[in-house]
Scaffold this motif. Structure first.
Motif, PDB file in Angstrom:
ATOM      1  N   ASP A 214     -37.192 -14.197 -18.917  1.00 33.80           N
ATOM      2  CA  ASP A 214     -36.972 -12.840 -19.444  1.00 33.80           C
ATOM      3  C   ASP A 214     -36.093 -12.048 -18.486  1.00 33.80           C
ATOM      4  O   ASP A 214     -35.892 -12.451 -17.341  1.00 33.80           O
ATOM      5  N   ASP A 215     -35.591 -10.907 -18.980  1.00 34.74           N
ATOM      6  CA  ASP A 215     -34.852  -9.982 -18.141  1.00 34.74           C
ATOM      7  C   ASP A 215     -35.749  -8.755 -17.973  1.00 34.74           C
ATOM      8  O   ASP A 215     -35.890  -7.962 -18.903  1.00 34.74           O
ATOM      9  N   LEU A 216     -36.386  -8.635 -16.812  1.00 33.37           N
ATOM     10  CA  LEU A 216     -37.378  -7.586 -16.573  1.00 33.37           C
ATOM     11  C   LEU A 216     -36.766  -6.446 -15.755  1.00 33.37           C
ATOM     12  O   LEU A 216     -35.823  -6.676 -14.990  1.00 33.37           O
ATOM     13  N   PHE A 217     -37.308  -5.254 -15.910  1.00 34.18           N
ATOM     14  CA  PHE A 217     -36.695  -4.085 -15.278  1.00 34.18           C
ATOM     15  C   PHE A 217     -36.541  -4.243 -13.767  1.00 34.18           C
ATOM     16  O   PHE A 217     -35.444  -4.102 -13.238  1.00 34.18           O
ATOM     17  N   PHE A 218     -37.634  -4.508 -13.056  1.00 33.32           N
ATOM     18  CA  PHE A 218     -37.560  -4.638 -11.594  1.00 33.32           C
ATOM     19  C   PHE A 218     -37.057  -6.015 -11.158  1.00 33.32           C
ATOM     20  O   PHE A 218     -36.272  -6.127 -10.227  1.00 33.32           O
ATOM     21  N   LYS A 221     -33.363 -11.003 -14.149  1.00 31.13           N
ATOM     22  CA  LYS A 221     -33.524 -12.290 -14.840  1.00 31.13           C
ATOM     23  C   LYS A 221     -34.550 -13.126 -14.082  1.00 31.13           C
ATOM     24  O   LYS A 221     -34.356 -13.422 -12.896  1.00 31.13           O
ATOM     25  N   SER A 222     -35.632 -13.472 -14.794  1.00 30.39           N
ATOM     26  CA  SER A 222     -36.809 -14.031 -14.125  1.00 30.39           C
ATOM     27  C   SER A 222     -37.298 -15.297 -14.802  1.00 30.39           C
ATOM     28  O   SER A 222     -37.250 -15.420 -16.023  1.00 30.39           O
ATOM     29  N   ILE A 224     -40.854 -17.785 -14.616  1.00 32.99           N
ATOM     30  CA  ILE A 224     -42.194 -18.013 -14.067  1.00 32.99           C
ATOM     31  C   ILE A 224     -42.668 -19.386 -14.514  1.00 32.99           C
ATOM     32  O   ILE A 224     -42.566 -19.740 -15.694  1.00 32.99           O
ATOM     33  N   LEU A 225     -43.158 -20.170 -13.541  1.00 28.96           N
ATOM     34  CA  LEU A 225     -43.701 -21.500 -13.830  1.00 28.96           C
ATOM     35  C   LEU A 225     -45.219 -21.484 -13.702  1.00 28.96           C
ATOM     36  O   LEU A 225     -45.761 -20.868 -12.776  1.00 28.96           O
ATOM     37  N   ASP A 226     -45.874 -22.181 -14.619  1.00 25.31           N
ATOM     38  CA  ASP A 226     -47.323 -22.401 -14.541  1.00 25.31           C
ATOM     39  C   ASP A 226     -47.507 -23.828 -14.038  1.00 25.31           C
ATOM     40  O   ASP A 226     -47.089 -24.784 -14.700  1.00 25.31           O
ATOM     41  N   HIS A 227     -48.122 -23.970 -12.854  1.00 25.44           N
ATOM     42  CA  HIS A 227     -48.315 -25.307 -12.270  1.00 25.44           C
ATOM     43  C   HIS A 227     -49.685 -25.886 -12.607  1.00 25.44           C
ATOM     44  O   HIS A 227     -50.045 -26.953 -12.130  1.00 25.44           O
ATOM     45  N   GLY A 228     -50.457 -25.121 -13.398  1.00 28.15           N
ATOM     46  CA  GLY A 228     -51.819 -25.558 -13.717  1.00 28.15           C
ATOM     47  C   GLY A 228     -52.785 -25.136 -12.623  1.00 28.15           C
ATOM     48  O   GLY A 228     -52.377 -24.727 -11.534  1.00 28.15           O
ATOM     49  N   GLN A 229     -54.093 -25.191 -12.929  1.00 29.50           N
ATOM     50  CA  GLN A 229     -55.150 -24.819 -11.977  1.00 29.50           C
ATOM     51  C   GLN A 229     -54.986 -23.397 -11.439  1.00 29.50           C
ATOM     52  O   GLN A 229     -55.343 -23.110 -10.297  1.00 29.50           O
ATOM     53  N   GLY A 230     -54.412 -22.508 -12.267  1.00 35.05           N
ATOM     54  CA  GLY A 230     -54.321 -21.100 -11.868  1.00 35.05           C
ATOM     55  C   GLY A 230     -53.198 -20.784 -10.896  1.00 35.05           C
ATOM     56  O   GLY A 230     -53.184 -19.717 -10.293  1.00 35.05           O
ATOM     57  N   ILE A 231     -52.220 -21.720 -10.741  1.00 36.07           N
ATOM     58  CA  ILE A 231     -51.120 -21.495  -9.793  1.00 36.07           C
ATOM     59  C   ILE A 231     -49.822 -21.196 -10.553  1.00 36.07           C
ATOM     60  O   ILE A 231     -49.390 -21.991 -11.383  1.00 36.07           O
ATOM     61  N   TYR A 232     -49.232 -20.045 -10.242  1.00 32.26           N
ATOM     62  CA  TYR A 232     -47.968 -19.630 -10.866  1.00 32.26           C
ATOM     63  C   TYR A 232     -46.951 -19.334  -9.772  1.00 32.26           C
ATOM     64  O   TYR A 232     -47.277 -18.690  -8.782  1.00 32.26           O
ATOM     65  N   SER A 233     -45.697 -19.791  -9.976  1.00 27.82           N
ATOM     66  CA  SER A 233     -44.643 -19.403  -9.034  1.00 27.82           C
ATOM     67  C   SER A 233     -43.571 -18.648  -9.800  1.00 27.82           C
ATOM     68  O   SER A 233     -43.358 -18.880 -10.990  1.00 27.82           O
ATOM     69  N   MET A 234     -42.942 -17.693  -9.139  1.00 34.69           N
ATOM     70  CA  MET A 234     -41.914 -16.888  -9.821  1.00 34.69           C
ATOM     71  C   MET A 234     -40.629 -16.775  -9.025  1.00 34.69           C
ATOM     72  O   MET A 234     -40.638 -16.834  -7.797  1.00 34.69           O
ATOM     73  N   TYR A 235     -39.541 -16.647  -9.781  1.00 35.58           N
ATOM     74  CA  TYR A 235     -38.172 -16.697  -9.256  1.00 35.58           C
ATOM     75  C   TYR A 235     -37.428 -15.528  -9.907  1.00 35.58           C
ATOM     76  O   TYR A 235     -37.188 -15.555 -11.120  1.00 35.58           O
ATOM     77  N   PHE A 236     -37.114 -14.490  -9.089  1.00 33.86           N
ATOM     78  CA  PHE A 236     -36.588 -13.238  -9.639  1.00 33.86           C
ATOM     79  C   PHE A 236     -35.146 -12.950  -9.196  1.00 33.86           C
ATOM     80  O   PHE A 236     -34.675 -13.508  -8.215  1.00 33.86           O
ATOM     81  N   HIS A 237     -34.518 -12.029  -9.923  1.00 40.65           N
ATOM     82  CA  HIS A 237     -33.157 -11.505  -9.648  1.00 40.65           C
ATOM     83  C   HIS A 237     -32.064 -12.552  -9.869  1.00 40.65           C
ATOM     84  O   HIS A 237     -30.998 -12.478  -9.250  1.00 40.65           O
TER      85      HIS A 237
END
Ligand SMILES: [Zn+2]
Length: 294
Positions: A214-218, A221-222, A224-237
């Protein structure tokens, strides 16, 4: 009257002693390391019978499923200590149950110490700080969407072995830094900013599923990956995104390119990480998973 009371107590004691679930103190869970700072990750593990139906830990009221690791010796889960966690020694309970209903139980502890987060003072154009009602509504909607997502735990483990740094570059803004922007206190920095050239490839830190493009305000262009077991990583700008929502990603796949979209003062990658909703330092995850086999 007295006899009845004694009989009642005897029955009660019998029932308590006969309750099979989790009555046995048979697990010896380990927390590695047992002392962490705010915003760090640790590994919770315990040996146990192989045929368990379920195994879960409990930390700060959160129930965290443990799964058998590749060696088949330990049930494991990563534990995230949010950067705002109160300093204390926490009790961690672990419970398992086999297919016949027999329960297993064990307790360990985790001590959370103070992290010394610095303060950063920034000046930005007021249009990026003092938001008009419509923009504020947009930002609140985006925040809620992400927070709801981070509460969801996919039990399946998609990640494997050590996590990797998505771009090679020095840290321009560290994790947890307290920010004062245009003299207003803002929320602490919940990721790490890595300096990199515009267009540099951004790699997936580990295997996972693309859950947000998505393209988010703050964040601009972003991904987000779900790695399973409640782990998420994100890559912004990012300047370019090369993946789609729902796509399965392998470790090291190119997700997009470094950019300066959203609220950003120059090309860099904001790399964020959540573990069971907790905001944690991605470099702490690299340290904890470094000895793990791929
Ligand atoms: Zn950042």
């Amino acid at each position: 009257m007295m006899n009845r009371l004694i009989l009642f107590l005897a029955i009660l004691l019998f029932l308590l002693a006969a309750t099979p679930a989790f009555a046995e103190n048979t697990l010896r869970p380990e927390i590695l390391p047992r002392v962490v700072k705010q915003g760090e990750v640790c590994l919770m593990r315990t040996a146990g019978p192989k045929n368990l139906k379920s195994m879960e830990g409990e930390f700060q009221g959160k129930r965290i499923p443990l799964i058998l690791n590749s060696s088949g010796k330990f049930y494991e889960a990563l534990l995230g200590v949010d950067l705002d966690t109160k300093l204390a020694k926490y009790q961690i309970k672990v419970r398992g149950q086999d297919k016949g209903g027999k329960g297993f139980f064990g307790v360990s502890s985790l001590e959370v110490k103070k992290a010394s987060f610095k303060t950063q003072t920034l000046s930005l154009p007021s249009s990026m700080v003092d938001l008009d009602p419509k923009t504020l509504e947009r930002v609140n909607g985006e925040t809620k969407r992400l927070e709801d997502l981070f509460q969801r735990v996919r039990k399946e483990k998609l990640w494997k072995g050590r996590f990797l740094q998505p771009v090679q570059g020095e840290i321009s803004t560290p994790f947890g830094i307290r920010r004062v922007i245009n003299r207003q206190n803002k929320s602490p920095h919940s990721g790490v900013d890595l300096r990199a050239e515009e267009g540099a490839p951004v790699l997936a830190s580990n295997a996972g599923s693309v859950v947000i493009v998505d393209d988010l305000f703050f964040s601009g262009k972003s991904v987000i990956l779900d790695h399973g077991q409640g782990i998420y990583s994100m890559y912004f700008h990012l300047s370019e995104i090369l993946v789609r929502e729902g796509e399965r990603i392998s470790k090291g796949d190119v997700l997009g390119q470094v950019g300066s979209t959203g609220r950003s003062t120059g090309p860099h990658l904001h790399w964020g990480l959540r573990v069971h909703g907790s905001k944690v330092d991605p470099f702490s995850l690299l340290r904890v998973t470094d000895p793990m086999r791929d």
